[in-house]
Structures are given as structure tokens and as C-alpha cells.
Motif scaffolding. Sequence first.
Motif, mmCIF file in Angstrom:
data_model
loop_
_atom_site.group_PDB
_atom_site.id
_atom_site.type_symbol
_atom_site.label_atom_id
_atom_site.label_comp_id
_atom_site.label_asym_id
_atom_site.label_seq_id
_atom_site.Cartn_x
_atom_site.Cartn_y
_atom_site.Cartn_z
ATOM 1 N N ILE A 16 1.008 -1.103 -0.011
ATOM 2 C CA ILE A 16 0.169 -0.020 -0.062
ATOM 3 C C ILE A 16 0.835 1.336 0.051
ATOM 4 O O ILE A 16 0.664 2.132 -0.705
ATOM 5 N N THR A 17 1.927 1.204 0.821
ATOM 6 C CA THR A 17 2.769 2.464 0.833
ATOM 7 C C THR A 17 3.464 2.609 -0.475
ATOM 8 O O THR A 17 3.630 3.769 -1.067
ATOM 9 N N THR A 39 0.779 3.991 -3.096
ATOM 10 C CA THR A 39 0.473 5.310 -3.038
ATOM 11 C C THR A 39 1.672 6.332 -3.283
ATOM 12 O O THR A 39 1.557 7.215 -3.850
ATOM 13 N N TRP A 56 1.295 6.406 -7.195
ATOM 14 C CA TRP A 56 0.304 7.450 -7.851
ATOM 15 C C TRP A 56 0.730 8.571 -7.416
ATOM 16 O O TRP A 56 0.552 9.581 -8.467
ATOM 17 N N ARG A 57 1.335 9.021 -6.188
ATOM 18 C CA ARG A 57 1.779 10.522 -6.080
ATOM 19 C C ARG A 57 2.738 11.044 -6.828
ATOM 20 O O ARG A 57 2.567 12.247 -7.358
ATOM 21 N N LEU A 99 -9.452 5.220 -7.539
ATOM 22 C CA LEU A 99 -9.183 5.788 -6.159
ATOM 23 C C LEU A 99 -10.593 6.348 -5.383
ATOM 24 O O LEU A 99 -10.379 6.375 -4.197
#
Length: 114
Positions: A40-41, A44, A47-48, A86
Motif C-alpha cells: 500500500i505504501t 500510494t 500514484w503520488r 481511487l
Amino acid sequence: MDEVLNSTLRTAVYGRLNYLDTIVGEADKESKSALADTVITQMTGAWRELLEAHEPDERGRCRACSPWRLLGRADCTVWRTAHRHLITDAAERPAATGKATGRHHFRPATPTSS
């Protein structure tokens, strides 16, 4: 050489995504939990970074998707995809047709014999 590198990169990324899909679909709860702690980290962060590369300029145009000569505002497929996956509930998403196109559509790499 760029074609070989690009093919290798695409194959590796799709391989990783396939592996994660397999884990999510077939692993026990402990394995899924351990995977979530790390993936998950990573996701994310990815995506960022991708969204940062597609931040709109002062005119609201995506710097990566809108050629400088366009006077109008071009929609950024990356931001639309991010919103769809998302923000929108899975039940509200359109069914995947397998016919995705556009600037940022990636096709799985096909092995080439060299």
C-alpha cells in the motif's frame, strides 16, 4: 536498445502486478496483511509520483499530456484514471472492455526473439 529496455521494464511491471493479483486472490489472511503493510505504501507513493508528473500548469493543462500548442484544455487520462480507481466505488466503475486507448495506455510486452 531502447525497445529491449522498454520491453523488459513493461514485462517486469506487469509481472509484479500479476503477482500481486495472485496474492490478493489466493493467499491466506496473514500473507495478505503482510503484503498490505508494504505494498500500500509503495502504491500510494507510485500514484503520488505519477500524479505529480501530471499536475496542471497555471492554465489548467497537464504538462505531460497537453502539447504547448493546444489552446484548449486537454483532459489528462492519468487524473481521470486515478479518480476512477481511487475515488469511484467499484460498483460504479464502467466494466473494462479491454479496448483502452490513449496516450497512457500500456500494452503488455510481448517477448521478442533477438
